[in-house]
Motif scaffolding. Structure first.
Motif, PDB file in Angstrom:
ATOM      1  N   SER A 218       0.830  -1.202   0.000  1.00  0.00           N
ATOM      2  CA  SER A 218       0.000   0.000   0.000  1.00  0.00           C
ATOM      3  C   SER A 218       0.867   1.256   0.000  1.00  0.00           C
ATOM      4  O   SER A 218       1.954   1.273   0.567  1.00  0.00           O
ATOM      5  CB  SER A 218      -0.912  -0.001   1.218  1.00  0.00           C
ATOM      6  OG  SER A 218      -1.757  -1.132   1.217  1.00  0.00           O
ATOM      7  N   TYR A 219       0.339   2.339  -0.613  1.00  0.00           N
ATOM      8  CA  TYR A 219       1.085   3.591  -0.616  1.00  0.00           C
ATOM      9  C   TYR A 219       0.147   4.765  -0.868  1.00  0.00           C
ATOM     10  O   TYR A 219      -0.985   4.616  -1.336  1.00  0.00           O
ATOM     11  CB  TYR A 219       2.195   3.577  -1.672  1.00  0.00           C
ATOM     12  CG  TYR A 219       1.721   3.477  -3.109  1.00  0.00           C
ATOM     13  CD1 TYR A 219       1.208   4.580  -3.786  1.00  0.00           C
ATOM     14  CD2 TYR A 219       1.798   2.262  -3.789  1.00  0.00           C
ATOM     15  CE1 TYR A 219       0.786   4.482  -5.101  1.00  0.00           C
ATOM     16  CE2 TYR A 219       1.371   2.155  -5.111  1.00  0.00           C
ATOM     17  CZ  TYR A 219       0.868   3.271  -5.755  1.00  0.00           C
ATOM     18  OH  TYR A 219       0.433   3.179  -7.059  1.00  0.00           O
ATOM     19  N   THR A 220       0.664   5.958  -0.558  1.00  0.00           N
ATOM     20  CA  THR A 220       0.038   7.226  -0.927  1.00  0.00           C
ATOM     21  C   THR A 220       1.121   8.164  -1.418  1.00  0.00           C
ATOM     22  O   THR A 220       2.156   8.316  -0.762  1.00  0.00           O
ATOM     23  CB  THR A 220      -0.681   7.876   0.272  1.00  0.00           C
ATOM     24  OG1 THR A 220      -1.721   7.011   0.731  1.00  0.00           O
ATOM     25  CG2 THR A 220      -1.275   9.231  -0.114  1.00  0.00           C
ATOM     26  N   GLY A 287      -3.004  13.410  -5.716  1.00  0.00           N
ATOM     27  CA  GLY A 287      -2.548  12.246  -4.983  1.00  0.00           C
ATOM     28  C   GLY A 287      -2.881  10.963  -5.705  1.00  0.00           C
ATOM     29  O   GLY A 287      -3.800  10.907  -6.534  1.00  0.00           O
ATOM     30  N   THR A 289      -3.147   6.663  -4.654  1.00  0.00           N
ATOM     31  CA  THR A 289      -3.091   5.668  -3.587  1.00  0.00           C
ATOM     32  C   THR A 289      -3.313   4.271  -4.154  1.00  0.00           C
ATOM     33  O   THR A 289      -3.986   4.088  -5.168  1.00  0.00           O
ATOM     34  CB  THR A 289      -4.157   5.924  -2.499  1.00  0.00           C
ATOM     35  OG1 THR A 289      -5.468   5.790  -3.068  1.00  0.00           O
ATOM     36  CG2 THR A 289      -4.015   7.311  -1.902  1.00  0.00           C
ATOM     37  N   TYR A 290      -2.736   3.289  -3.456  1.00  0.00           N
ATOM     38  CA  TYR A 290      -3.044   1.890  -3.724  1.00  0.00           C
ATOM     39  C   TYR A 290      -3.174   1.179  -2.391  1.00  0.00           C
ATOM     40  O   TYR A 290      -2.296   1.297  -1.520  1.00  0.00           O
ATOM     41  CB  TYR A 290      -1.967   1.220  -4.571  1.00  0.00           C
ATOM     42  CG  TYR A 290      -2.142  -0.286  -4.635  1.00  0.00           C
ATOM     43  CD1 TYR A 290      -3.277  -0.833  -5.206  1.00  0.00           C
ATOM     44  CD2 TYR A 290      -1.199  -1.149  -4.076  1.00  0.00           C
ATOM     45  CE1 TYR A 290      -3.486  -2.206  -5.234  1.00  0.00           C
ATOM     46  CE2 TYR A 290      -1.384  -2.524  -4.109  1.00  0.00           C
ATOM     47  CZ  TYR A 290      -2.530  -3.048  -4.679  1.00  0.00           C
ATOM     48  OH  TYR A 290      -2.730  -4.406  -4.696  1.00  0.00           O
ATOM     49  N   ASP A 291      -4.258   0.441  -2.212  1.00  0.00           N
ATOM     50  CA  ASP A 291      -4.542  -0.293  -0.976  1.00  0.00           C
ATOM     51  C   ASP A 291      -4.479  -1.788  -1.284  1.00  0.00           C
ATOM     52  O   ASP A 291      -5.373  -2.330  -1.945  1.00  0.00           O
ATOM     53  CB  ASP A 291      -5.922   0.096  -0.448  1.00  0.00           C
ATOM     54  CG  ASP A 291      -6.212  -0.489   0.930  1.00  0.00           C
ATOM     55  OD1 ASP A 291      -5.544  -1.464   1.320  1.00  0.00           O
ATOM     56  OD2 ASP A 291      -7.115   0.047   1.612  1.00  0.00           O
ATOM     57  N   TYR A 344       3.913   7.881   1.498  1.00  0.00           N
ATOM     58  CA  TYR A 344       3.540   7.126   2.690  1.00  0.00           C
ATOM     59  C   TYR A 344       3.413   5.652   2.308  1.00  0.00           C
ATOM     60  O   TYR A 344       3.085   5.326   1.157  1.00  0.00           O
ATOM     61  CB  TYR A 344       2.207   7.629   3.249  1.00  0.00           C
ATOM     62  CG  TYR A 344       2.232   9.084   3.658  1.00  0.00           C
ATOM     63  CD1 TYR A 344       2.420   9.450   4.982  1.00  0.00           C
ATOM     64  CD2 TYR A 344       2.063  10.097   2.703  1.00  0.00           C
ATOM     65  CE1 TYR A 344       2.459  10.780   5.355  1.00  0.00           C
ATOM     66  CE2 TYR A 344       2.100  11.432   3.078  1.00  0.00           C
ATOM     67  CZ  TYR A 344       2.297  11.774   4.403  1.00  0.00           C
ATOM     68  OH  TYR A 344       2.340  13.091   4.755  1.00  0.00           O
ATOM     69  N   TYR A 346       1.153   3.535   3.279  1.00  0.00           N
ATOM     70  CA  TYR A 346      -0.222   3.069   3.477  1.00  0.00           C
ATOM     71  C   TYR A 346      -1.135   3.905   2.596  1.00  0.00           C
ATOM     72  O   TYR A 346      -0.731   4.979   2.109  1.00  0.00           O
ATOM     73  CB  TYR A 346      -0.648   3.154   4.954  1.00  0.00           C
ATOM     74  CG  TYR A 346      -0.637   4.559   5.514  1.00  0.00           C
ATOM     75  CD1 TYR A 346      -1.766   5.363   5.473  1.00  0.00           C
ATOM     76  CD2 TYR A 346       0.520   5.065   6.117  1.00  0.00           C
ATOM     77  CE1 TYR A 346      -1.754   6.641   5.989  1.00  0.00           C
ATOM     78  CE2 TYR A 346       0.541   6.350   6.636  1.00  0.00           C
ATOM     79  CZ  TYR A 346      -0.602   7.136   6.576  1.00  0.00           C
ATOM     80  OH  TYR A 346      -0.582   8.410   7.086  1.00  0.00           O
ATOM     81  N   ALA A 347      -2.341   3.442   2.397  1.00  0.00           N
ATOM     82  CA  ALA A 347      -3.297   4.151   1.550  1.00  0.00           C
ATOM     83  C   ALA A 347      -4.166   5.058   2.392  1.00  0.00           C
ATOM     84  O   ALA A 347      -4.940   4.576   3.246  1.00  0.00           O
ATOM     85  CB  ALA A 347      -4.165   3.160   0.780  1.00  0.00           C
ATOM     86  N   THR A 349      -7.282   7.521   3.200  1.00  0.00           N
ATOM     87  CA  THR A 349      -8.692   7.472   2.805  1.00  0.00           C
ATOM     88  C   THR A 349      -9.348   8.831   2.808  1.00  0.00           C
ATOM     89  O   THR A 349     -10.503   8.959   2.422  1.00  0.00           O
ATOM     90  CB  THR A 349      -9.483   6.539   3.718  1.00  0.00           C
ATOM     91  OG1 THR A 349      -9.353   6.992   5.081  1.00  0.00           O
ATOM     92  CG2 THR A 349      -8.966   5.117   3.615  1.00  0.00           C
TER      93      THR A 349
END
Length: 350
Positions: A218-220, A287, A289-291, A344, A346-347, A349
């Motif tokens: 996961s990332y942001t 931005g 993101t991937y979760d 980051y 983590y993703a 929200t």
């Protein structure tokens, strides 16, 4: 306030109050008028004088996500009903927070205890924050908190301004090397608050990866961008160029196109996500993101999700160094300004 070293000052302060009691949820001390400072709030010295302010020095340039206010408790109920916010990176030049080109008047409180929160979208990059009361009930009295973007858990943070240059502000050692760039006005009007890229092959930033930037799952990715050209990388893991393999990348692909692809660890492509939301010659807060727990890849613009795609549960190709604004072998180069790149593991929200 997520900065224990912050310093609070004010234009004036009434004898009953103190800036030490200006923090959210502060409680009154036993009343002692010979000592003062017992009331639970900052209070302006004069009941009706305009131009009073409460100031927070965060001691370093920081990304500010929002504010919360309360009124005064203990004794007489007092609170600020409307105010403006001003920001500065040096304590000398101040900018008033605006929305759609107009100075914003924030709604304050209607009683002494209820917390009233306002989020800043996009976040503001500054060191100093001033609350400037406009109207109040009985007296200009306030308790407050400044909400910071949590850079403490960022794996990489590159402010791209005069203070930090291309250095990684997390202290993790992944300091960038800028080539063919120059300082330029930032998203909050700071004279040297951004890097300007020329849109050519020799204008970019190389960021090493000592392993800290290998998010794996996961990332942001977040950035302020001011595009003036047609297309180019915003945040591009370099991949394996010898094999022609891409890695995780976040791009401007057309004048309005925001694009992200979360490439698999072995270089296999995944479905991309794209949205035509970018505004040319203007600041955009973007931005990606991937979760990995949901398999959902998303792109964001000014705090809102503008595109999503399901790619499954993957381990992503983030083991490489990063290049900003250019990619070797590509004839598309980002032209414009960037500020406050963040990564980051983590993703996010919201």
């Amino acid at each position: 306030m997520q900065n224990a070293a912050a310093t609070i000052t004010a234009s004036t302060t009434h004898h009953h109050c103190s800036t030490e009691k200006a923090l959210l949820n502060s409680q009154p001390a036993v009343r002692d008028d010979t000592v003062g400072g017992w009331a639970a709030a900052w209070c302006a010295a004069d009941q009706n004088a305009p131009g009073q302010w409460l100031q927070i020095d965060l001691n370093s340039v920081t990304s500010i996500a929002g504010v919360i206010t309360q009124g005064r408790v203990g004794g007489q109920g007092q609170w600020v009903t409307s105010y403006k916010l001003t920001f500065s990176s040096d304590g000398a030049v101040w900018d008033t927070y605006t929305e759609q080109g107009q100075e914003k008047v924030f709604e304050g409180n209607t009683d002494r205890s209820t917390e009233v929160e306002h989020l800043l979208v996009p976040p503001v990059t500054a060191r100093f924050v001033r609350f400037n009361p406009l109207t109040w009930y009985i007296w200009a009295s306030m308790r407050m908190e400044v909400l910071l973007c949590d850079s403490a858990d960022a794996v990489g943070l590159w402010p791209l301004n005069a203070q930090y240059g291309a250095s990684d502000a997390t202290g993790s050692g992944n300091d960038g090397v800028a080539r063919g760039t120059q300082l330029a006005p930032g998203p909050n009007g700071d004279a040297n608050g951004a890097f300007k890229f020329s849109g050519t092959a020799n204008s970019y930033i190389d960021i090493p990866n000592n392993g800290r930037l290998d998010v794996r799952s996961s990332y942001t990715m977040l950035a302020h961008i001011y595009p003036t050209g047609a297309a180019g990388p915003i945040f591009n893991y370099v991949g394996n160029n010898l094999r022609g393999q891409w890695a995780v990348h976040f791009w401007q692909t057309t004048p309005q196109g925001l694009f992200m692809r979360a490439v698999e660890r072995d270089g296999q492509s995944t479905p991309h996500v794209v949205s035509n939301v970018l505004q040319q010659n203007a600041w955009n807060y973007v931005g990606g993101t991937y979760d990995s727990s949901t398999g959902l890849a998303s792109i964001w613009w000014d705090g809102e999700v503008v595109g999503e795609v399901q790619i499954g549960m993957q381990t992503v190709a983030s083991q490489y160094p990063i290049r900003v604004a250019a990619r070797e072998g590509e004839a598309r180069y980002f032209a414009g300004r960037m500020a406050c790149l963040q990564l980051y593991n983590y993703a996010m929200t919201q």
